[in-house]
Design a protein around this motif. Structure first.
Motif, PDB file in Angstrom:
ATOM      1  N   LEU A   1      -4.285  -5.713 -10.884  1.00 43.34           N
ATOM      2  CA  LEU A   1      -5.088  -6.811 -10.380  1.00 43.34           C
ATOM      3  C   LEU A   1      -5.514  -6.513  -8.953  1.00 43.34           C
ATOM      4  N   THR A   2      -6.302  -7.415  -8.393  1.00 42.99           N
ATOM      5  CA  THR A   2      -6.541  -7.424  -6.954  1.00 42.99           C
ATOM      6  C   THR A   2      -5.655  -8.496  -6.335  1.00 42.99           C
TER       7      THR A   2
ATOM      8  N   PHE B   1       5.768 -14.177   1.144  1.00 41.46           N
ATOM      9  CA  PHE B   1       5.521 -13.037   0.277  1.00 41.46           C
ATOM     10  C   PHE B   1       5.691 -11.750   1.081  1.00 41.46           C
ATOM     11  N   LEU B   2       6.286 -10.755   0.442  1.00 33.64           N
ATOM     12  CA  LEU B   2       6.482  -9.444   1.048  1.00 33.64           C
ATOM     13  C   LEU B   2       5.689  -8.430   0.246  1.00 33.64           C
ATOM     14  N   SER B   3       4.685  -7.846   0.861  1.00 34.63           N
ATOM     15  CA  SER B   3       3.915  -6.823   0.153  1.00 34.63           C
ATOM     16  C   SER B   3       4.698  -5.518   0.151  1.00 34.63           C
TER      17      SER B   3
ATOM     18  N   ALA C   1      -5.282  -4.219   0.992  1.00 27.19           N
ATOM     19  CA  ALA C   1      -5.686  -5.621   0.817  1.00 27.19           C
ATOM     20  C   ALA C   1      -4.728  -6.582   1.495  1.00 27.19           C
ATOM     21  N   ALA C   2      -3.496  -6.140   1.793  1.00 24.19           N
ATOM     22  CA  ALA C   2      -2.508  -7.032   2.400  1.00 24.19           C
ATOM     23  C   ALA C   2      -2.912  -7.481   3.797  1.00 24.19           C
TER      24      ALA C   2
ATOM     25  N   SER D   1       1.299 -16.797   2.902  1.00 25.27           N
ATOM     26  CA  SER D   1       2.046 -16.187   3.999  1.00 25.27           C
ATOM     27  C   SER D   1       2.566 -14.836   3.520  1.00 25.27           C
ATOM     28  N   LEU D   2       1.913 -13.771   3.958  1.00 29.27           N
ATOM     29  CA  LEU D   2       2.187 -12.430   3.435  1.00 29.27           C
ATOM     30  C   LEU D   2       2.551 -11.488   4.571  1.00 29.27           C
TER      31      LEU D   2
END
Length: 390
Positions: A261-262, A276-278, A287-288, A296-297
């Protein structure tokens, strides 16, 4: 069949193959139907029909065609491999594992096949002998099937040497000296002398793996204590729950377009009170820097140097949300909770119509209800995530 429908097989193949490549499966099926409606016709067209209907989710019909093809052309190893994946997807392990062996007879697998000048172990006791077990495919496969090394040692009574790729070596090494294996070497080095060998993903065939045998001991991998401490300090102070996120697999994977996905497609998961933790790697990690509104990434991608870092993060995070990729299997082997986003027709290991998996007890599966429908997956996960976060 009327003369007008006598098939020009090369012409039809040239017409149908681009449709299959473009994902226009219904159109491909419609083009093939007049030539096969009588129940007979060239095997090459039946192969194309199987390729057209399987992505539409008609698995039983696909199997029937593949069984017919194998009966008429048992030396067509590509079709036998396709049948193996269908059987395994349906949970028919006994025959599925046997047919899966034909993966070594395909053009695209010549790079992974080992030409070992020793017999292949077939599951029999061999006390006093040395058994080499070697990995062969992707990282996720290694993480998933490493559980069986211990079973092979118990069954064989042999001295077991495990050979794995460099990227997973340190994770596997922590089991050295346990009941899992006796020695470990990195792929590409010269192993000690051995009497028989077995590919890691041939262990299910050799040992007659059944669904009832799963999952076995969980966890069977562990994070490095020093990395754990490093990442505890790095993540300290971030609001919980901490949700690790992977939205794309390896771009070179043959089925990547179907499973990846994107980050923008995960926008419905965004909400207050969740961090969220990329842990995304590869080109998609960029994209992050521009997450969906309200998400909240924290991007950890550039700080992750190897699977030891990933294992430590997964051991600290409250949940991994991921597409079908190697971190899913690493988290499962660590005994961590995972939510997996699956396409309408998934890889064989996820079986059919289940929201759980026998491979990993802490895992939930979120499946597309129809081909390409990630929106429904996100809506279901968002509702579940509200309950998880409260």
């Amino acid at each position: 069949m009327t003369p007008s429908l006598v098939p020009d097989v090369p012409f039809i193949e040239r017409q149908v193959s681009p449709l299959l490549s473009a994902g226009r499966f219904e159109e491909a099926e419609a083009m093939l139907h007049p030539y096969l409606a009588s129940g007979s016709g060239p095997l090459a067209l039946w192969k194309l029909l199987a390729a057209a209907i399987r992505p539409q989710g008609r698995i039983a019909q696909t199997r029937a065609i593949q069984e017919m093809l194998v009966a008429h052309a048992p030396g067509d190893f590509a079709t036998r491999f396709d049948l193996s994946e269908t059987l395994l997807l349906m949970g028919e392990f006994e025959r599925g594992w046997r047919e899966y062996h034909y993966r070594y007879s395909l053009a695209h697998t010549t790079v992974i096949e080992r030409k070992v000048q020793r017999p292949r172990w077939t599951g029999q006791p061999i006390p006093g002998k040395t058994l080499l077990i070697h990995d062969e495919q992707g990282f996720g496969d290694t993480f998933q099937f490493m559980r069986m090394v211990r079973w092979a040692k118990e069954r064989s009574g042999a001295r077991v040497i495990l050979e794995v790729n460099a990227e997973t070596l340190s994770l596997a090494q922590r089991n050295k000296g346990s009941d899992d294996f006796d020695d470990i070497v990195v792929r590409g080095s010269l192993p000690p002398a051995f009497d028989v060998h077995c590919e890691m993903m041939s262990l299910p065939m050799a040992m007659g793996l059944k669904l009832a045998d799963l999952p076995g001991r969980i966890p069977y991998l562990s994070a490095d204590p020093q990395r754990l401490e490093k990442w505890r300090q790095r993540l300290a102070g971030l609001p919980r729950p901490l949700l690790a996120l992977v939205w794309a697999g390896r771009p070179t994977h043959f089925n990547d377009a179907n499973r990846s996905l994107t980050l923008a497609q995960l926008a419905p998961l965004a909400g207050p009170g969740v961090t969220f933790l990329s842990i995304q790697k590869g080109p998609a990690a960029a994209a992050a820097t521009n997450p969906p509104p309200g998400m909240s990434l924290v991007s950890l991608s550039d700080e992750i140097h190897d699977f030891e870092d990933t294992a430590a993060i997964l051991s600290i995070a409250d949940l991994l949300i991921s597409v079908d990729s190697s971190p899913v299997h690493l988290a499962g082997a660590l005994g961590r909770p995972v939510w997996v986003m699956l396409p309408f027709v998934p890889d064989w290991r996820w079986l059919l119509a289940r929201t759980d998996t026998p491979w990993y007890p802490g895992m939930r599966l979120f499946r597309q209800p129809s081909r390409g429908d990630w929106g429904s997956v996100m809506a279901t996960m968002a509702a579940e995530l509200d309950r998880f976060a409260t």
